[in-house]
Design an enzyme around this catalytic site. Structure first.
Site, PDB file in Angstrom:
ATOM      1  N   ASN A  15       1.007  -1.227  -0.072  1.00 22.46           N
ATOM      2  CA  ASN A  15       0.016  -0.012  -0.070  1.00 22.46           C
ATOM      3  C   ASN A  15       1.191   1.322  -0.047  1.00 22.46           C
ATOM      4  OD1 ASN A  15      -3.015  -0.393   0.130  1.00 22.46           O
ATOM      5  ND2 ASN A  15      -2.385  -1.918   1.429  1.00 22.46           N
ATOM      6  N   MET A  86       0.413  -2.426  12.199  1.00 18.01           N
ATOM      7  CA  MET A  86      -0.317  -3.398  13.171  1.00 18.01           C
ATOM      8  C   MET A  86      -0.140  -3.238  14.373  1.00 18.01           C
ATOM      9  SD  MET A  86      -1.421  -5.227  10.518  1.00 18.01           S
ATOM     10  CE  MET A  86      -1.314  -5.812   8.995  1.00 18.01           C
ATOM     11  N   ILE A  88      -2.226  -1.009  17.665  1.00 16.77           N
ATOM     12  CA  ILE A  88      -3.566  -0.072  17.872  1.00 16.77           C
ATOM     13  C   ILE A  88      -3.008   1.251  18.669  1.00 16.77           C
ATOM     14  CG2 ILE A  88      -5.746  -0.060  19.137  1.00 16.77           C
ATOM     15  CD1 ILE A  88      -6.262  -2.762  18.449  1.00 16.77           C
ATOM     16  N   ASN A 103      -6.870   5.423   7.729  1.00 13.33           N
ATOM     17  CA  ASN A 103      -6.304   3.857   7.882  1.00 13.33           C
ATOM     18  C   ASN A 103      -6.884   3.038   6.702  1.00 13.33           C
ATOM     19  OD1 ASN A 103      -5.362   1.417   8.848  1.00 13.33           O
ATOM     20  ND2 ASN A 103      -7.244   0.825   9.522  1.00 13.33           N
ATOM     21  N   HIS A 105      -8.364  -0.789   5.724  1.00 14.32           N
ATOM     22  CA  HIS A 105      -8.670  -1.940   6.404  1.00 14.32           C
ATOM     23  C   HIS A 105      -9.245  -2.692   5.160  1.00 14.32           C
ATOM     24  CE1 HIS A 105      -9.692  -4.626   9.530  1.00 14.32           C
ATOM     25  NE2 HIS A 105     -11.064  -4.865   8.732  1.00 14.32           N
ATOM     26  N   ALA A 175      -9.023  -3.178  -4.983  1.00 12.24           N
ATOM     27  CA  ALA A 175      -9.456  -2.338  -3.961  1.00 12.24           C
ATOM     28  C   ALA A 175      -8.716  -1.442  -3.407  1.00 12.24           C
ATOM     29  CB  ALA A 175     -10.712  -2.823  -2.956  1.00 12.24           C
TER      30      ALA A 175
END
Ligand code: GAR
Length: 197
Positions: A15, A86, A88, A103, A105, A175
């Protein structure tokens, strides 16, 4: 002026590569990726950043967030993109940057998201459930994991015989790699216009 962007990564960085390629094609006119930060010193994403001539930093545990804040401030970062990051981030951290962190997902939120849903686990969960359509979502990051306002989504068909790996690749190609640069430009542009430029 361009919005100063940091991309946060942990792994392979496809990405991140999509963002770099979009920037090269002129598809991120209101932003500039000035820093790539990893919480994992071995992330291949760091090599991709170096090859593109982008500065890198590693902010790992312990005190990951303190290191992150210092690094981001030292580079005058205005916007963050979590691209396969990865870890939080705490409420304390995210409330410093309201509507400034996005972000990606790998599912259609609110399905297969939240704590414990990352990477291949997300695709495994979609296959286990038996859904016929999945996809990807780009959203703002708030204190709820995968719970912030949605910016854009794209659906991807699941095919008979898919494995988590095959599905992950299809979701990326159809996507993620399209959505993330698009969302980055939308947010970078908004930040510029809010700063009166
Ligand atoms: C991507 O599929 C991304 O959507 C996912 O991890 C992969 C990272 O790949 N992120 C999450 O699961 C976050 N909850 P990359 O390092 O090749 O971009």
């Amino acid at each position: 002026m361009k919005t100063r962007i940091a991309v946060l990564v942990s792994g392979g960085g496809t990405n991140l590569q999509a963002l770099i390629d979009a920037q090269r094609r002129g598809e991120l006119p209101d932003g500039e990726i000035v820093l790539v930060v990893s919480n994992n010193p071995n992330a291949y994403a760091l090599e991709r950043a170096k090859s593109a001539g982008i500065e890198t930093a590693v902010c790992a545990r312990p005190d990951m967030e303190r290191k992150l804040i210092d690094t981001l401030e030292a580079h005058s970062i205005e916007m963050m993109i979590l691209a396969g990051f990865m870890a939080i981030l705490s409420r304390d951290f995210v409330t410093r940057w309201p509507d400034r962190i996005i972000n990606i997902h790998p599912s259609l939120i609110p399905s297969f998201c939240g704590e414990g849903f990352y990477g291949l686990r997300v695709h495994q969960a979609a296959l286990d459930y038996g859904v016929k359509v999945t996809g990807a979502t780009v959203h703002y990051v708030n204190e709820i994991p995968d719970g912030g306002r949605i910016i854009c989504q794209k659906a991807v068909d699941i095919q008979d015989g898919d494995t988590p790996e095959v599905l992950q690749r299809r979701v990326m190609e159809q996507a993620e790699w399209l959505l993330l640069p698009r969302a980055a430009q939308i947010v970078a542009q908004r930040i510029r216009s809010e700063s009166g430029e």
